[in-house]
Write a protein that holds these residues in place. Structure first.
Motif, PDB file in Angstrom:
ATOM      1  N   CYS A  79       0.839  -1.108   0.138  1.00  0.00           N
ATOM      2  CA  CYS A  79      -0.067  -0.016   0.051  1.00  0.00           C
ATOM      3  C   CYS A  79       0.733   1.432  -0.062  1.00  0.00           C
ATOM      4  CB  CYS A  79      -0.799   0.155   1.279  1.00  0.00           C
ATOM      5  SG  CYS A  79      -1.967  -1.453   1.356  1.00  0.00           S
ATOM      6  N   ALA A  80       0.381   2.423  -0.729  1.00  0.00           N
ATOM      7  CA  ALA A  80       0.991   3.502  -0.766  1.00  0.00           C
ATOM      8  C   ALA A  80       0.261   4.671  -0.399  1.00  0.00           C
ATOM      9  CB  ALA A  80       1.504   3.974  -2.094  1.00  0.00           C
ATOM     10  N   THR A  81       0.877   5.646   0.421  1.00  0.00           N
ATOM     11  CA  THR A  81       0.201   6.555   1.135  1.00  0.00           C
ATOM     12  C   THR A  81      -0.101   7.773   0.039  1.00  0.00           C
ATOM     13  OG1 THR A  81       2.176   7.710   2.163  1.00  0.00           O
ATOM     14  CG2 THR A  81       0.556   6.274   3.413  1.00  0.00           C
ATOM     15  N   GLN A  82      -1.270   8.220  -0.102  1.00  0.00           N
ATOM     16  CA  GLN A  82      -1.402   9.141  -1.126  1.00  0.00           C
ATOM     17  C   GLN A  82      -1.747  10.563  -0.461  1.00  0.00           C
ATOM     18  OE1 GLN A  82      -4.312   7.078  -3.465  1.00  0.00           O
ATOM     19  NE2 GLN A  82      -2.655   6.599  -4.986  1.00  0.00           N
ATOM     20  N   GLY A  83      -2.188  10.788   0.339  1.00  0.00           N
ATOM     21  CA  GLY A  83      -2.837  11.908   0.995  1.00  0.00           C
ATOM     22  C   GLY A  83      -2.992  11.622   2.659  1.00  0.00           C
ATOM     23  N   VAL A  84      -2.253  12.397   3.181  1.00  0.00           N
ATOM     24  CA  VAL A  84      -2.344  12.257   4.962  1.00  0.00           C
ATOM     25  C   VAL A  84      -2.853  13.750   5.460  1.00  0.00           C
ATOM     26  CG1 VAL A  84      -0.987  11.821   7.097  1.00  0.00           C
ATOM     27  CG2 VAL A  84      -0.513  10.591   4.814  1.00  0.00           C
ATOM     28  N   SER A  85      -3.730  13.700   6.317  1.00  0.00           N
ATOM     29  CA  SER A  85      -4.266  14.818   7.370  1.00  0.00           C
ATOM     30  C   SER A  85      -4.207  14.745   8.360  1.00  0.00           C
ATOM     31  CB  SER A  85      -5.762  15.214   6.849  1.00  0.00           C
ATOM     32  OG  SER A  85      -6.048  15.641   5.355  1.00  0.00           O
ATOM     33  N   MET A 143      -3.140  19.024   5.720  1.00  0.00           N
ATOM     34  CA  MET A 143      -2.331  18.115   4.944  1.00  0.00           C
ATOM     35  C   MET A 143      -0.923  18.102   5.548  1.00  0.00           C
ATOM     36  SD  MET A 143      -4.422  16.627   2.611  1.00  0.00           S
ATOM     37  CE  MET A 143      -3.135  15.941   1.678  1.00  0.00           C
ATOM     38  N   VAL A 144      -0.294  16.977   5.859  1.00  0.00           N
ATOM     39  CA  VAL A 144       1.082  16.797   6.273  1.00  0.00           C
ATOM     40  C   VAL A 144       1.797  15.709   5.424  1.00  0.00           C
ATOM     41  CG1 VAL A 144       0.272  17.540   8.704  1.00  0.00           C
ATOM     42  CG2 VAL A 144       0.210  15.010   8.090  1.00  0.00           C
ATOM     43  N   ALA A 175     -12.734  -4.590  -4.353  1.00  0.00           N
ATOM     44  CA  ALA A 175     -12.676  -4.415  -5.957  1.00  0.00           C
ATOM     45  C   ALA A 175     -11.630  -3.458  -6.618  1.00  0.00           C
ATOM     46  CB  ALA A 175     -14.131  -4.004  -6.354  1.00  0.00           C
ATOM     47  N   THR A 176     -11.268  -2.586  -5.694  1.00  0.00           N
ATOM     48  CA  THR A 176     -10.391  -1.463  -6.457  1.00  0.00           C
ATOM     49  C   THR A 176      -8.909  -1.535  -5.691  1.00  0.00           C
ATOM     50  OG1 THR A 176     -11.242   0.178  -4.885  1.00  0.00           O
ATOM     51  CG2 THR A 176     -12.340  -0.158  -7.151  1.00  0.00           C
ATOM     52  N   GLY A 177      -8.918  -1.685  -4.630  1.00  0.00           N
ATOM     53  CA  GLY A 177      -7.638  -1.616  -3.600  1.00  0.00           C
ATOM     54  C   GLY A 177      -7.306  -0.320  -3.053  1.00  0.00           C
ATOM     55  N   LYS A 178      -8.487   0.741  -3.396  1.00  0.00           N
ATOM     56  CA  LYS A 178      -8.395   2.010  -2.586  1.00  0.00           C
ATOM     57  C   LYS A 178      -8.446   1.762  -1.109  1.00  0.00           C
ATOM     58  CE  LYS A 178      -8.516   4.489  -6.386  1.00  0.00           C
ATOM     59  NZ  LYS A 178      -7.409   5.360  -6.693  1.00  0.00           N
ATOM     60  N   MET A 179      -7.668   2.454  -0.441  1.00  0.00           N
ATOM     61  CA  MET A 179      -7.192   2.548   1.042  1.00  0.00           C
ATOM     62  C   MET A 179      -7.596   3.897   1.756  1.00  0.00           C
ATOM     63  SD  MET A 179      -4.769   3.200   3.491  1.00  0.00           S
ATOM     64  CE  MET A 179      -3.322   3.445   2.574  1.00  0.00           C
ATOM     65  N   SER A 180      -8.368   3.725   3.031  1.00  0.00           N
ATOM     66  CA  SER A 180      -8.443   4.723   3.819  1.00  0.00           C
ATOM     67  C   SER A 180      -8.125   4.213   5.358  1.00  0.00           C
ATOM     68  CB  SER A 180     -10.056   5.292   3.918  1.00  0.00           C
ATOM     69  OG  SER A 180     -10.668   5.519   2.401  1.00  0.00           O
ATOM     70  N   MET A 181      -7.721   4.903   6.019  1.00  0.00           N
ATOM     71  CA  MET A 181      -7.138   4.757   7.192  1.00  0.00           C
ATOM     72  C   MET A 181      -7.609   5.882   8.054  1.00  0.00           C
ATOM     73  SD  MET A 181      -3.958   2.967   8.590  1.00  0.00           S
ATOM     74  CE  MET A 181      -2.577   4.213   8.263  1.00  0.00           C
ATOM     75  N   VAL A 211      -5.706   8.831   6.457  1.00  0.00           N
ATOM     76  CA  VAL A 211      -4.821   8.578   5.552  1.00  0.00           C
ATOM     77  C   VAL A 211      -5.834   7.886   4.314  1.00  0.00           C
ATOM     78  CG1 VAL A 211      -2.763   7.035   4.742  1.00  0.00           C
ATOM     79  CG2 VAL A 211      -3.143   7.885   6.973  1.00  0.00           C
ATOM     80  N   PHE A 212      -5.234   8.551   2.967  1.00  0.00           N
ATOM     81  CA  PHE A 212      -6.063   7.951   1.953  1.00  0.00           C
ATOM     82  C   PHE A 212      -4.731   7.333   0.979  1.00  0.00           C
ATOM     83  CE2 PHE A 212      -9.132  10.986   3.093  1.00  0.00           C
ATOM     84  CZ  PHE A 212     -10.196  10.610   2.988  1.00  0.00           C
ATOM     85  N   GLY A 213      -4.902   6.214   0.359  1.00  0.00           N
ATOM     86  CA  GLY A 213      -4.070   5.694  -0.493  1.00  0.00           C
ATOM     87  C   GLY A 213      -4.662   4.457  -1.408  1.00  0.00           C
TER      88      GLY A 213
END
Length: 143
Positions: A33-39, A49-50, A119-125, A136-138
């Motif tokens: 998994c890759a982080t794409q946006g972190v708040s 955003m950080v 279905a897509t691999g989209k990740m939220s944390m 975190v979104f990724g």
């Protein structure tokens, strides 16, 4: 006629590929998994955003649902591992939960929840601590 048969075969292959990809995000295989946006969110202030490193989060981490481990490598080369305490499949999502002490000797422990769309691999944390929340979104891919 050959064009119709070729197009029909291509359509079947594409449908099969979608089924194969969908199964890759259900936790049966290790995911990268890759982080794409972190708040970071603090009380009485807007979330900002950080960079992942500013909240002790690696840019990339692996999800090993079979062994119930999340593992990442920080930019300084140190490896971080945390246990997955709870794993559940719900409405086409792989839901993972746990708790982590963070940096040793610093009172920065968090409870976290990660959701990966099967279905897509989209990740939220989210990671929730004492007076702060990190969102975190990724995206994840099969290894």
């Amino acid at each position: 006629m050959k064009v119709i048969i070729r197009n029909a075969l291509l359509a079947v292959c594409l449908m099969q590929a979608d089924l194969i990809v969908a199964g890759n995000f259900d936790g049966s295989r290790t995911l990268l998994c890759a982080t794409q946006g972190v708040s970071e969110c603090l009380p009485a202030t807007p979330c900002t955003m950080v960079a992942p490193q500013s909240v002790n989060l690696p840019d990339f981490f692996s999800v090993d649902a079979g062994n119930k481990l999340l593992t990442g490598k920080h930019t300084d080369g140190t490896e971080a591992t945390t246990r997955i305490e709870r794993l559940e499949h719900l409405d086409g999502k792989l839901i993972l939960q746990g708790a982590d002490d963070g940096i040793e000797g610093v009172p920065d422990g968090v409870g976290w929840t990660m959701v990966i769309e099967e279905a897509t691999g989209k990740m939220s944390m989210t990671a929730v601590g004492d007076g702060f929340v990190v969102v975190v979104f990724g995206a994840c891919m099969s290894r």
